[in-house]
Design a protein around this motif. Structure first.
Motif, mmCIF file in Angstrom:
data_model
loop_
_atom_site.group_PDB
_atom_site.id
_atom_site.type_symbol
_atom_site.label_atom_id
_atom_site.label_comp_id
_atom_site.label_asym_id
_atom_site.label_seq_id
_atom_site.Cartn_x
_atom_site.Cartn_y
_atom_site.Cartn_z
ATOM 1 N N ALA A 44 2.500 1.876 -3.348
ATOM 2 C CA ALA A 44 1.503 2.423 -4.267
ATOM 3 C C ALA A 44 1.261 3.907 -4.017
ATOM 4 N N VAL A 45 1.177 4.336 -2.755
ATOM 5 C CA VAL A 45 0.903 5.752 -2.468
ATOM 6 C C VAL A 45 2.079 6.626 -2.911
ATOM 7 N N ARG B 136 0.837 -1.198 0.000
ATOM 8 C CA ARG B 136 0.000 0.000 0.000
ATOM 9 C C ARG B 136 0.878 1.256 0.000
ATOM 10 N N GLN C 125 -2.125 9.793 2.253
ATOM 11 C CA GLN C 125 -2.643 10.008 0.892
ATOM 12 C C GLN C 125 -1.576 10.625 -0.001
ATOM 13 N N SER C 126 -1.637 10.306 -1.272
ATOM 14 C CA SER C 126 -0.660 10.824 -2.229
ATOM 15 C C SER C 126 -0.715 12.352 -2.323
ATOM 16 N N ARG D 1 4.086 5.936 -5.458
ATOM 17 C CA ARG D 1 3.991 5.995 -6.932
ATOM 18 C C ARG D 1 2.885 6.948 -7.372
ATOM 19 N N GLU D 2 1.752 6.919 -6.669
ATOM 20 C CA GLU D 2 0.658 7.841 -6.980
ATOM 21 C C GLU D 2 1.088 9.298 -6.780
ATOM 22 N N GLN E 108 2.389 14.909 -2.315
ATOM 23 C CA GLN E 108 2.600 15.878 -3.394
ATOM 24 C C GLN E 108 2.847 17.276 -2.829
#
Length: 154
Positions: free
Chosen positions: A43-44, A40, A101-102, A46-47, A106
């Motif tokens: 994935a976050v 998980r 969260q991505s 990469r997002e 960011q």
């Protein structure tokens, strides 16, 4: 990655080398919404738009990078990654923060230039500029004789 024209590599780092002693079992492999926490977190990252993802900790199934000093905590994990990566921006997250969260990552990635960026009152997640200055600081912290001085807060 401070501007749209910045070509600095952005490397995602999942800190997954802990002993999970209080948990009694490997936190990284605990299931969260049908998959292991470690997957998980990969994935976050990469997002969020990182170029590559590195795993800190001896995790052969995820090509993990073993800590250079056993049981040195998150700082040891970061030092292990720093020893094997070229200069760039590290976006560092713990394996046990499944609600991350991505969009939040960011914000870290897009923050103004600085050696280290984090959110007020939180050590992680963190954006760290990996360069000679950072490596020197990591080496100094890792050489500290007591655990309190050898911490991310230090």
């Amino acid at each position: 990655m401070d501007t749209a024209t910045d070509t600095t590599r952005c490397i995602g780092v999942v800190l997954a080398g802990g002993r999970s002693s209080r948990m009694g079992r490997d936190k990284a492999l605990l299931s969260w919404r049908g998959r292991p926490l470690i997957e998980r977190q990969i994935a976050v990252l990469r997002e969020a738009g990182v170029d590559t993802v590195q795993i800190s900790g001896e995790r052969p199934d995820y090509r993990g990078i073993a800590d250079p000093v056993a049981h040195a905590g998150p700082l040891g994990g970061i030092a292990g990654i720093a020893a094997l990566c070229a200069d760039g921006i590290l976006v560092i997250i713990p394996v046990d923060m499944p609600r991350l969260q991505s969009a939040l990552l960011q914000r870290l990635i897009g923050a103004p230039p600085a050696g280290c960026v984090r959110f007020t009152r939180h050590v992680l997640p963190m954006r760290l500029r990996l360069d000679d200055t950072c490596r020197t600081s990591l080496a100094e912290l890792m050489s500290a004789s007591d655990d309190h001085s050898r911490s991310l807060r230090a």
